[in-house]
Design a protein around this motif. Structure first.
Motif: not given
Length: 304
Positions: A138-165
């Motif tokens: 759990q600590k690693l999940i928190e520590q291994l989060s990005l300092k910055e999120y590019r707009a292009e990455l956020n665009d992809y993240l918005s496409l990903i559904k909760e149920q996805s592979t």
């Protein structure tokens, strides 16, 4: 303040294991600072990528010229070489070295512990043992989060559904082979088998495909039966691809520590199906490593 120096080396998956082991050591030695020694990246094919993460608040990057443990690592290399030549075995260092704070490893990974004498610690190795880092997941999940999120990455993240592979595909490319890659590369039959098993367990879902040669996968129509709900990921860095992994529920992994980390961080609390190849690195079987964790299914254990 005492320090945990860790020599960072290899691709992102290996870098994450090295940092995670240092973080596990810090749990026993909370007053220590983590120092990431990135000097090997002056000559590496892979980039140093840990500086993209938040990490532990005390972690620093060292890219100077010399550290006082350099000479002892050189001696370790020499002893390791002579030992392997004489015995035809890998050198598994010793607990005596570990007690002195010099955790230089072949395949031996000392259990993290408290260093009562307050000496600096020096880490050199790959430290691939899931049992040693699982307690701080759990600590690693928190520590291994990005300092910055590019707009292009956020665009992809918005496409990903909760149920996805998440599907991670490693394609043998000439420039990687020339730089010493020894992975066994799986073809599309393996991934279609994975998707069929995941569909049997969780139903048909969105497929998110990441590959070092995405055009090959698209042009050869590997996933033609899934084109009604598929996301092909382009132009994302390795750390950004792991962020995409983390949004997915189920995983069809390549035999690489990069995709392993995507599942390790992303599967937390999701009742995930994680399918991995039996053959891992350089012909080794997965059970000969220390990488298997709960939820993993080896591909030859399924019948589709």
């Amino acid at each position: 303040m005492n320090k945990i120096y860790v020599r960072i080396r290899g691709g992102l998956g290996n870098q994450l294991f090295q940092y995670a082991y240092a973080a596990a050591l810090k749990e026993y030695n909370p007053s220590y600072e983590i120092i990431l020694d990135k000097r090997e990246f002056e000559k590496y094919y892979w980039p140093f990528e840990l500086d993209k993460y938040k990490l532990d608040g005390s972690a620093q990057v060292f890219d100077g010229r010399k550290l006082k443990y350099d000479r002892s690592i050189s001696f370790f290399h020499l002893y390791q070489y002579v030992y392997s030549k004489l015995t035809k075995k890998s050198y598994m260092t010793s607990s005596r070295l570990a007690k002195k704070g010099k955790l230089y490893t072949g395949v031996f990974i000392p259990e993290p512990r408290k260093y009562e004498d307050g000496r600096d610690l020096y880490l050199y190795g790959y430290f691939q043992d899931v049992d040693l880092i699982m307690p701080i997941r759990q600590k690693l999940i928190e520590q291994l989060s990005l300092k910055e999120y590019r707009a292009e990455l956020n665009d992809y993240l918005s496409l990903i559904k909760e149920q996805s592979t998440a599907v991670s595909i490693r394609v043998a490319r000439q420039e990687e082979l020339k730089n010493g890659e020894k992975f066994v590369y799986d073809g599309k039959e393996y991934y279609l088998k994975c998707l069929a098993e995941i569909e049997r367990r969780h139903g048909k879902q969105q497929v998110v495909v990441m590959s070092n040669d995405i055009d090959k996968i698209i042009n050869e129509k590997w996933f033609a039966d899934y084109e009604d709900d598929i996301v092909y990921v382009r132009d994302m860095t390795a750390v950004e691809q792991i962020e995409i992994f983390k949004k997915c529920r189920d995983f069809a992994l390549a035999n690489s520590t990069f995709s392993w980390w995507g599942a390790f961080l992303g599967a937390y609390g999701k009742d995930s199906v994680i399918i991995v190849p039996r053959i891992w690195y350089d012909g080794d079987r997965l059970e000969d490593t220390k990488l298997r964790f709960e939820g993993m299914i080896v591909d030859d254990e399924i019948n589709v």
